[in-house]
Scaffold this active site. Sequence first.
Site, PDB file in Angstrom:
ATOM      1  N   HIS A   4     -36.064  21.666 -38.891  1.00 24.51           N
ATOM      2  CA  HIS A   4     -36.492  21.124 -40.466  1.00 24.51           C
ATOM      3  C   HIS A   4     -37.378  19.718 -40.125  1.00 24.51           C
ATOM      4  O   HIS A   4     -37.280  19.213 -39.060  1.00 24.51           O
ATOM      5  CB  HIS A   4     -35.078  20.409 -41.006  1.00 24.51           C
ATOM      6  CG  HIS A   4     -34.323  21.724 -41.617  1.00 24.51           C
ATOM      7  ND1 HIS A   4     -34.762  22.493 -42.595  1.00 24.51           N
ATOM      8  CD2 HIS A   4     -33.038  22.102 -41.197  1.00 24.51           C
ATOM      9  CE1 HIS A   4     -33.533  23.398 -42.810  1.00 24.51           C
ATOM     10  NE2 HIS A   4     -32.584  23.162 -41.671  1.00 24.51           N
ATOM     11  N   ARG A  48     -30.977  14.937 -20.791  1.00 24.18           N
ATOM     12  CA  ARG A  48     -31.688  14.328 -19.825  1.00 24.18           C
ATOM     13  C   ARG A  48     -31.060  14.975 -18.336  1.00 24.18           C
ATOM     14  O   ARG A  48     -30.014  15.668 -18.298  1.00 24.18           O
ATOM     15  CB  ARG A  48     -31.370  12.778 -19.638  1.00 24.18           C
ATOM     16  CG  ARG A  48     -30.100  12.307 -19.342  1.00 24.18           C
ATOM     17  CD  ARG A  48     -29.961  10.658 -19.589  1.00 24.18           C
ATOM     18  NE  ARG A  48     -28.644  10.237 -19.146  1.00 24.18           N
ATOM     19  CZ  ARG A  48     -28.227  10.274 -17.810  1.00 24.18           C
ATOM     20  NH1 ARG A  48     -29.031  10.298 -16.887  1.00 24.18           N
ATOM     21  NH2 ARG A  48     -26.966   9.974 -17.751  1.00 24.18           N
TER      22      ARG A  48
END
Length: 247
Positions: free
Chosen positions: A137, A204
């Site tokens: 979106h 990460r």
Amino acid sequence: MPKNRNTFSSLGAWRRRAVTRAVHRGWRWMQDAGAVTAERPGRHRFGRIGPGTRLAFPQGTVFGEPWIHLGDHCIIGEQVTLTAGMMPGLDLGPEPVLRLGDGVVLGRGSHVVASQPVVFGNDVFCGPYVYVTSDNHSYDDPAQPIGRQWPRTAPVEIGPGSWLGAGAVILPGARLGRNVVVAAGAVVRGEVPDHAVVAGAPARVVRRWDPETGWQPPLRTPPPVPIPEDVTPEQLRALAELEPDGP
């Protein structure tokens, strides 16, 4: 009178057990009959479905099948969504949009949503409820509802041999290298190098393999010991039944 009650109670319990067994047998029959394979594609017309590939029943939402190519010996769990294009009935051109390599496993309830190319390399394994999408979106216009704004799209690539843990989310533009581990619940975007472990939201790198020094930081547990090739299934069952020694 108590004897009659016992008789009726036993008869009722027998009927309930019989109904339960019949329901279970019927459901197993439906699962087998409703599974999708190259030999039994049902209503689906995939661009390719390789030998040995099976989509478990019940399937999730599936559309854009001509632009979905499934490799050999893939396992697609129950309620897995596979879509190509923003909506059904679109002409997406001559090239496949969603491609699974050979030996890909998609766990129960996973979603793969592709309007741009989404490619899984060979032997990618996914836990349950993994979400992979080329679409996200946008919220550029503060005056318009987010769901009515045109989404941002970008291709996705998942390198061969990778493992995606339960509930992982792979966002548009992600490019995962070879043998990448994505921790459960991680949200991945951008580039991930080969032989890396990623975790978190946003994800990460928390561990990586170096050719000279091995895994950094080092693994905290010893590697699992493989089962010897000459061990039989009967021996494994007997070993599992052994109780651990007392103190």
